[in-house]
Design an enzyme around this catalytic site. Structure first.
Site, short mmCIF file in Angstrom:
data_model
loop_
_atom_site.label_atom_id
_atom_site.label_comp_id
_atom_site.label_asym_id
_atom_site.label_seq_id
_atom_site.Cartn_x
_atom_site.Cartn_y
_atom_site.Cartn_z
CG ASP A 102 -2.02 0.91 1.27
OD1 ASP A 102 -2.63 1.17 0.24
OD2 ASP A 102 -2.30 1.44 2.37
CB THR A 106 4.65 -2.60 6.04
OG1 THR A 106 3.54 -1.86 6.54
CG2 THR A 106 4.85 -3.84 6.89
P1 IMP Z 1 1.73 -0.29 3.85
O1 IMP Z 1 2.77 -0.23 4.93
O2 IMP Z 1 0.92 0.97 3.78
O3 IMP Z 1 2.29 -0.68 2.50
O4 IMP Z 1 0.66 -1.33 4.31
C1 IMP Z 1 0.85 -2.66 4.26
C2 IMP Z 1 -0.10 -3.36 5.20
O5 IMP Z 1 -1.30 -2.61 5.45
C3 IMP Z 1 -0.56 -4.64 4.57
O6 IMP Z 1 0.30 -5.70 4.94
C4 IMP Z 1 -1.96 -4.82 5.10
O7 IMP Z 1 -1.91 -5.53 6.31
C5 IMP Z 1 -2.45 -3.43 5.38
N1 IMP Z 1 -3.33 -2.94 4.28
C6 IMP Z 1 -3.05 -2.02 3.35
N2 IMP Z 1 -4.07 -1.82 2.51
C7 IMP Z 1 -5.03 -2.66 2.91
C8 IMP Z 1 -6.35 -2.95 2.40
O8 IMP Z 1 -6.85 -2.40 1.41
N3 IMP Z 1 -7.04 -3.90 3.09
C9 IMP Z 1 -6.53 -4.55 4.17
N4 IMP Z 1 -5.32 -4.31 4.66
C10 IMP Z 1 -4.57 -3.39 4.04
#
Ligand code: IMP
Ligand code: MG
Length: 174
Positions: A102, A106
């Site tokens: 996303d 992370t």
């Molecule tokens: P990032 O650090 O923003 O890339 O988020 C990664 C984590 O956020 C993923 O491993 C998911 O657990 C959670 N996440 C991000 N987008 C979604 C979504 O649309 N639905 C559910 N979980 C999400």
């Protein structure tokens, strides 16, 4: 339960996971490879379990828990290790398996942490990619599907810890 619109069917997912497994098997075949698949709990656990059954080379698995969204549906830059790996990764070809990329916070943080431990190699496989939301760049080695900027649930992905058990991937209606 709120309304969920089917976005990717069980069949779509099954075909894609088989394709990814085949590709990964080809890339990690050979006696010089020592594959360790790392799953980021909890969202990627369903994907991991299907994916590794489509990989036909020797592999080990291990798990990590990273701080997650909680009740909010927007990401925070603050990423923390809640549970670390059990295995010393220095002799392994690491493949990180994630449910969705996303903002990128992370995975970029995780890459930083794991690179310091000097694995033999390090690649990323994510089932879903939501590029519209990217804040930090992350290079993906394997990716299942690109998804729109909507909240995705099912097949391991949750909203407030629910919906992980849906066998398909859906969009949560606001
Ligand atoms: P990032 O650090 O923003 O890339 O988020 C990664 C984590 O956020 C993923 O491993 C998911 O657990 C959670 N996440 C991000 N987008 C979604 C979504 O649309 N639905 C559910 N979980 C999400
Ligand atoms: Mg996750």
């Amino acid at each position: 339960m709120k309304d969920v619109k089917v976005f990717l069917s069980e069949k779509d997912i099954k075909e894609k996971v088989a394709e990814l497994g085949k590709q990964i098997s080809e890339d990690y075949r050979g006696s010089d490879k020592n594959l360790l698949v790392i799953s980021i709990l909890k969202g990627s656990v369903i994907f991991l379990s299907d994916l590794i059954r489509n990989i036909d080379v020797d592999l080990s698995i291990d798990f990590m828990v990273i701080s997650s969204y909680g009740r909010s549906t927007t990401s925070k830059g603050n990423v923390k290790i809640i549970k670390d790996l059990d295995i010393n990764i220095s002799n392994y070809d690491l493949l990180i398996v994630e449910d969705i990329l996303d903002s990128g916070y992370t995975l970029s943080k995780l890459l930083e942490i794991l690179k310091v431990r000097k694995p033999k190699s390090l690649k990323i496989c994510t089932l879903l990619d939501k590029p519209d939301r990217r804040v930090v760049n992350v290079d993906l080695d394997y990716c299942g599907f690109t998804v729109p900027d909507e909240f995705i649930v099912g097949y391991g992905l949750d909203y407030d810890e629910k919906y992980r058990n849906l066998p398909y991937i859906g969009i949560l209606e606001p």
